[in-house]
Design a protein around this motif. Structure first.
Motif, PDB file in Angstrom:
ATOM      1  N   GLY A 417       0.776  -1.232   0.000  1.00  7.68           N
ATOM      2  CA  GLY A 417       0.000   0.000   0.000  1.00  7.68           C
ATOM      3  C   GLY A 417       0.804   1.277   0.000  1.00  7.68           C
ATOM      4  N   GLY A 418       2.116   1.172   0.137  1.00  6.23           N
ATOM      5  CA  GLY A 418       2.953   2.338  -0.089  1.00  6.23           C
ATOM      6  C   GLY A 418       2.979   3.376   1.006  1.00  6.23           C
ATOM      7  N   MET A 419       2.666   2.990   2.244  1.00  2.78           N
ATOM      8  CA  MET A 419       2.841   3.914   3.360  1.00  2.78           C
ATOM      9  C   MET A 419       3.691   3.191   4.393  1.00  2.78           C
ATOM     10  SD  MET A 419       0.055   6.180   5.521  1.00  2.78           S
ATOM     11  CE  MET A 419      -0.715   6.799   4.026  1.00  2.78           C
ATOM     12  N   ARG A 420       4.952   3.557   4.466  1.00  3.90           N
ATOM     13  CA  ARG A 420       5.901   2.777   5.242  1.00  3.90           C
ATOM     14  C   ARG A 420       6.428   3.546   6.453  1.00  3.90           C
ATOM     15  NH1 ARG A 420       9.262  -0.910   0.887  1.00  3.90           N
ATOM     16  NH2 ARG A 420       7.443  -1.434  -0.396  1.00  3.90           N
ATOM     17  N   ILE A 430       7.047   8.613   8.587  1.00  2.00           N
ATOM     18  CA  ILE A 430       6.240   8.009   7.523  1.00  2.00           C
ATOM     19  C   ILE A 430       6.859   8.362   6.173  1.00  2.00           C
ATOM     20  CG2 ILE A 430       3.997   8.090   6.360  1.00  2.00           C
ATOM     21  CD1 ILE A 430       3.884   6.544   8.954  1.00  2.00           C
ATOM     22  N   PHE A 431       6.928   7.372   5.284  1.00  9.10           N
ATOM     23  CA  PHE A 431       7.421   7.556   3.914  1.00  9.10           C
ATOM     24  C   PHE A 431       6.330   7.014   2.986  1.00  9.10           C
ATOM     25  CE2 PHE A 431      11.540   7.254   1.215  1.00  9.10           C
ATOM     26  CZ  PHE A 431      10.858   7.353   0.021  1.00  9.10           C
ATOM     27  N   LYS A 432       5.771   7.884   2.151  1.00 11.98           N
ATOM     28  CA  LYS A 432       4.714   7.476   1.223  1.00 11.98           C
ATOM     29  C   LYS A 432       5.356   7.035  -0.089  1.00 11.98           C
ATOM     30  CE  LYS A 432       0.361   8.974  -0.899  1.00 11.98           C
ATOM     31  NZ  LYS A 432      -0.608  10.072  -1.061  1.00 11.98           N
ATOM     32  N   THR A 433       5.619   5.744  -0.218  1.00 15.04           N
ATOM     33  CA  THR A 433       6.309   5.238  -1.403  1.00 15.04           C
ATOM     34  C   THR A 433       5.406   5.194  -2.631  1.00 15.04           C
ATOM     35  OG1 THR A 433       5.782   2.953  -0.778  1.00 15.04           O
ATOM     36  CG2 THR A 433       7.899   3.842  -0.039  1.00 15.04           C
ATOM     37  N   SER A 434       4.101   5.162  -2.433  1.00 17.10           N
ATOM     38  CA  SER A 434       3.199   5.010  -3.579  1.00 17.10           C
ATOM     39  C   SER A 434       3.274   6.188  -4.534  1.00 17.10           C
ATOM     40  CB  SER A 434       1.755   4.809  -3.100  1.00 17.10           C
ATOM     41  OG  SER A 434       1.309   5.921  -2.349  1.00 17.10           O
TER      42      SER A 434
END
Length: 601
Positions: A417-420, A430-434
């Motif tokens: 889901g791209g929220m790591r 928080i890192f939003k990879t998406s």
């Protein structure tokens, strides 16, 4: 079958929440028995409560008819809330159709981050959520109501309404959205003009013309930021009538959905199909909201808002829970800024009905939850249509109308889901990879440290950032200056990245649902003010940010360094009135709330 990770994380949340949830439910039971019937009020008190209810006075005074309390965020400065001006009168008529009454219990403030972005007023933004929750409590404290109709859409506004309403959770609640404005210019074109302006290649007139073509009429802004993520979550928490989220304002279907919301709210009060908000918003509903956020690439602001909303219901959830859920939930939607189309295109491609059905069929959300709708979560896999001027529901499309924007779980854009969560000697973030290309998930570079967006922008304009660089922006946390969003940096950092440099942002502030293509570790906790290690970082320190490994580290020995001091103003634009909020706020991972911290929730 429920996905085993979803099952495990839910079980942990339930276990961690056992005592606090039990206390909350006991309180709601007690409050409902004491305040669940307006006729417990003395005659003078009651008469004050309906004196202004022209046409409904006798019904409220002498009958057991349902009386619904409307809490509205109407103002005509916010495009998303402008349509609400006409709602109360219509809702009163809809209530009378089913033998009920409705009153405006109160209005709550609704500020626009889009207006205040990058300016002093933005430092009131996060704490506007606490103010909205408090205002909601004041509105409902008159104990005149059998149900709550909550009118709100945008960023801190829906979480604030949820928090406030949950303290009256013995009443049923329905959230009534207003819908997104029609699509304007293509989002990529808007982004291009912003970057050209940052580079000095177009002027203010061209920029303003572009922005006016993007934000141009009543309704929610159409990118998939916090406001539209709110609407998605209200669906997956079972607090909307199904499919209400993304129907445009001022349309027959929008009006029919508002009518259906009022009728349904009247049906689920204590003497009917009783569905109190306290029972609808449980641990499984919170997990469903998180899964929906991850599956659709929603706003990172909700890494703050979800823990805060959950706390108001006695539920404990943290970033480790969100991170583990993210690893199990595939990304099945790409909506701008994670894709090219906006929420109108998303809705046309299948929207929330398609998403809900996919998540249910894949065992990624809980089906066995209480919702305001008959049929539970399965009802949200349908979409509303008009038939004979009334709303009915039909199954959502079997196939996506645009597989560049919306896909089934079996053909997801990414497996997670791209929220790591990233952790290390700088704290937790928080890192939003998406939103970021995978080749940029790891950045290692010397840093440049700033205490304000203005300092960082001045360095960019002076050419001082023309290199591989990690921009550290500190003293932006809840206690320092109210944790503003930092989107003034989006365009210049994007310019540097487009020039071929390795760039990232590391901050204890926010970037939210409009987060763009530049890698960022945001919401760092503990924040710099009060002893967070970010206060000890110096220009030139090498920082390594890696979403793959989940790490955030400064490659320097911080031992013995004196922490820098904050230069946050805290004065002007009403900021001094929020001093107590800043002083008492807890960390971002707990929700960044002063109100909940002081209340011991």
């Amino acid at each position: 079958m429920l996905n085993p990770v979803i099952e495990k994380v839910t079980a942990r949340i339930i276990a961690n929440s056992r005592d606090s949830r039990a206390r909350y439910l006991d309180l709601m039971e007690s409050e409902g028995s004491r305040h669940g019937d307006r006729h417990f009020l003395g005659c003078s008190n009651l008469a004050h409560g309906f004196a202004g209810a022209e046409g409904d006075q006798s019904t409220i005074a002498f009958t057991k008819a349902i009386n619904l309390g409307i809490v509205t965020t109407y103002n005509d400065m916010l495009s998303a809330h402008q349509p609400y001006g006409r709602y109360p009168e219509a809702m009163k008529l809809y209530a009378r159709e089913v033998g009920a009454t409705a009153q405006v219990a109160g209005g709550v403030p609704a500020m626009c981050d889009g207006v205040t972005q990058g300016y002093d007023g933005m430092e009131l933004s996060l704490f506007s959520r606490d103010t909205i929750a408090l205002s909601t409590a004041v509105a409902l404290s008159h104990a005149m109501f059998d149900g709550m109709a909550l009118l709100g859409v945008c960023d801190k506004i829906v979480p604030g309404l949820v928090i406030g309403a949950l303290r009256f959770g013995y009443l049923p609640a329905v959230f009534v959205p207003s819908g997104p404005m029609p699509s304007g210019i293509a989002n990529k074109e808007k982004q291009k003009v912003r970057q050209l302006y940052a580079e000095g290649k177009v002027g203010r007139a061209e920029l303003l013309e572009s922005e006016m073509k993007s934000y141009h009429s009543p309704g929610t802004c159409t990118f998939y930021g916090t406001a539209n993520s709110n609407q998605m979550m209200m669906e997956l928490m079972g607090l909307h009538v199904p499919g209400a989220a993304f129907v445009p304002p001022n349309t027959p279907l929008r009006s029919a959905l508002t009518r259906a919301s009022v009728h349904r709210l009247a049906q689920i009060t204590r003497d009917g199909d009783y569905r109190p908000m306290a029972k609808v918003v449980d641990e499984k509903a919170i997990v469903n909201a998180v899964v929906g956020l991850l599956a659709t690439g929603g706003s990172t602001n909700h890494a703050i808002h979800i823990p805060a909303m959950a706390r108001a219901a006695g539920i404990r959830i943290d970033w480790q829970d969100i991170d583990e859920l993210s690893a199990a939930v595939p990304l099945i939607a790409r909506v701008y800024p994670n894709g090219s189309g906006d929420v109108n295109h998303f809705h046309a491609a299948g929207g929330m009905g398609f998403v809900t059905r996919e998540l249910l069929n894949a065992g990624l959300i809980h089906a066995d939850v209480l919702t305001i709708a008959e049929g539970g979560m399965a009802a949200y896999a349908e979409e509303p249509v008009l038939a004979d001027n009334a709303v009915t529901w039909q199954p959502a499309p079997e196939e996506s109308g645009d597989d560049a924007m919306l896909r089934p779980v079996s053909d997801a854009f990414t497996a997670d889901g791209g929220m790591r969560l990233v952790t290390g000697n700088l704290g937790r973030a928080i890192f939003k990879t998406s939103a970021v290309d995978a080749e940029r998930w790891t950045i290692e570079a010397p840093c440049r440290v700033f205490a304000s967006q203005e300092e960082a922008l001045a360095a960019f304009k002076a050419g001082e950032l023309e290199r591989d660089v990690i921009v550290v922006l500190r003293f932006q946390g809840p206690r320092a200056n109210g944790m503003p969003e930092l989107h003034k940096l989006t365009a210049p950092l994007g310019v540097l990245q487009d020039r071929g440099f390795k760039v990232a942002l590391v901050t204890d502030g926010r970037m939210s649902g409009a987060s763009g293509k530049v890698p960022a570790a945001i919401h760092i906790t503990p924040e710099a003010l009060g002893g967070g290690p970010l206060a000890q970082v110096r220009d030139g320190d090498v920082i390594r940010l890696c979403a793959n490994a989940g790490t955030l580290e400064v490659l320097a020995d911080l031992a013995g360094r004196e922490p820098a001091e904050s230069t946050a103003m805290g004065q002007g634009m009403g900021r001094e009135l929020f001093t107590m909020f800043r002083a008492q706020a807890d960390g971002a991972e707990q929700g960044g709330s002063a109100m909940l911290a002081v209340a011991g929730l």
